[in-house]
Write a protein that holds these residues in place. Structure first.
Motif, short mmCIF file in Angstrom:
data_model
loop_
_atom_site.label_atom_id
_atom_site.label_comp_id
_atom_site.label_asym_id
_atom_site.label_seq_id
_atom_site.Cartn_x
_atom_site.Cartn_y
_atom_site.Cartn_z
N SER A 103 0.84 -1.19 0.00
CA SER A 103 0.00 0.00 0.00
C SER A 103 0.88 1.25 0.00
CB SER A 103 -0.89 0.00 1.26
OG SER A 103 -1.64 1.19 1.33
N ASN A 105 -0.12 3.70 1.81
CA ASN A 105 -0.39 4.20 3.16
C ASN A 105 0.31 3.35 4.21
OD1 ASN A 105 -2.24 6.22 2.30
ND2 ASN A 105 -3.75 4.61 1.97
N ARG A 106 0.95 3.99 5.16
CA ARG A 106 1.63 3.29 6.25
C ARG A 106 0.65 2.41 7.04
NH1 ARG A 106 6.36 3.44 8.83
NH2 ARG A 106 6.42 3.05 11.05
N SER A 107 -0.60 2.86 7.14
CA SER A 107 -1.62 2.11 7.89
C SER A 107 -2.11 0.88 7.11
CB SER A 107 -2.81 3.01 8.21
OG SER A 107 -3.47 3.38 7.01
N MET A 108 -1.65 0.73 5.87
CA MET A 108 -2.03 -0.35 4.96
C MET A 108 -3.49 -0.22 4.50
SD MET A 108 0.86 -1.72 4.61
CE MET A 108 0.73 -3.20 3.66
N LYS A 109 -4.06 0.97 4.66
CA LYS A 109 -5.41 1.23 4.18
C LYS A 109 -5.40 1.11 2.65
CE LYS A 109 -9.12 4.61 4.27
NZ LYS A 109 -9.52 5.95 4.65
N TYR A 136 4.60 0.59 1.13
CA TYR A 136 4.82 -0.23 2.31
C TYR A 136 4.42 -1.66 1.95
CZ TYR A 136 5.15 4.25 4.62
OH TYR A 136 5.53 5.51 4.97
N GLN A 138 4.27 -5.91 3.28
CA GLN A 138 4.34 -6.92 4.33
C GLN A 138 4.15 -8.29 3.70
OE1 GLN A 138 1.11 -5.16 6.78
NE2 GLN A 138 2.57 -5.35 8.47
N GLU A 156 6.81 -7.13 9.84
CA GLU A 156 6.91 -5.69 10.02
C GLU A 156 6.86 -5.07 8.63
OE1 GLU A 156 7.02 -4.16 13.04
OE2 GLU A 156 6.84 -6.17 13.92
N LYS A 157 6.46 -3.81 8.55
CA LYS A 157 6.36 -3.14 7.25
C LYS A 157 7.76 -2.79 6.75
CE LYS A 157 1.96 -1.10 8.42
NZ LYS A 157 1.89 -0.84 9.83
#
Length: 163
Positions: A103, A105-109, A136, A138, A156-157
Motif C-alpha cells: 500500500s 499508506n503506512r496504515s495499509m489502508k 509499504y 508486508q 513488520e512493514k
C-alpha cells in the motif's frame, strides 16, 4: 496468540478452546474477559481456536466458528525498480505459500494482496506501481492442512520508493 470476541450481555463467563491442527482433542480454558492469551504454542505450529458463552455454569452456547492460525512471522526486503518493487524473503520450509500486501499508506489502508501458492518461491516483483512513490510491503506465510488455510502473522512493514 490472543483470541478475542465481542461481549455477550447474558454470559457469566466464556470458554476458549484451542488445538494443534490435526489433533482431535481440544484444550478448554475458562475466562470472564472478552479475550484470552494462549501461551506456550509451538513457534511453527498450525492451530485452531473457538469460543463459547456460559450462563449460570450450566447453559453453554454453541462454539463460534473455528479460526485457523499458523504460528510463524517472517521478514522481507525490498529492491526498487522502475514502477516496481521486488520483494525478497527467506523460505519457510513448513509454509504452503505466502501472502504479500502492499500500500501507499503506512496504515495499509487500501492495501492490495497477492497470494503466492508456490512455497519454494523466495521473491516476487510487484509491477504497475506509480513512479517515485513510497510503498509499504508486508509478507506472511500460510499453511494448508486438509484443504484449510492457516494464515501466519504479517511481517513488520518494509518501505521503499519506486524509481
Amino acid at each position: 496468540v490472543c483470541v478475542s470476541w465481542e461481549e455477550v450481555d447474558e454470559a457469566d463467563w466464556y470458554l476458549v478452546a484451542y488445538r494443534e491442527a490435526g489433533i482431535s482433542n481440544w484444550t478448554e480454558k475458562k475466562t470472564t474477559k472478552v479475550d484470552y492469551t494462549v501461551k506456550k504454542l509451538k513457534k511453527k505450529g498450525a492451530y485452531q481456536f473457538k469460543a463459547a458463552t456460559v450462563k449460570k455454569d450450566t447453559e453453554v452456547s454453541d462454539y463460534s466458528n473455528v479460526c485457523n492460525a499458523y504460528m510463524f512471522k517472517m521478514n522481507c526486503s525490498l529492491k526498487a525498480g522502475k514502477k516496481s518493487l521486488t520483494v525478497k524473503w527467506k523460505k519457510d520450509a513448513k509454509a504452503g505459500g505466502y501472502y504479500i500486501r502492499y500500500s501507499k499508506n503506512r496504515s495499509m489502508k487500501g492495501a492490495r494482496t497477492k497470494k503466492i501458492n508456490k512455497a519454494s518461491r523466495t521473491s516476487y516483483k510487484i509491477k504497475g506501481l506509480k513512479k517515485k512513490t513510497k510503498y509499504y510491503v508486508q509478507i506472511k506465510p500460510f499453511k494448508k492442512i486438509s484443504g484449510e488455510v492457516y494464515p501466519g502473522e504479517f511481517s513488520e512493514k518494509a518501505a521503499k520508493k519506486t524509481l
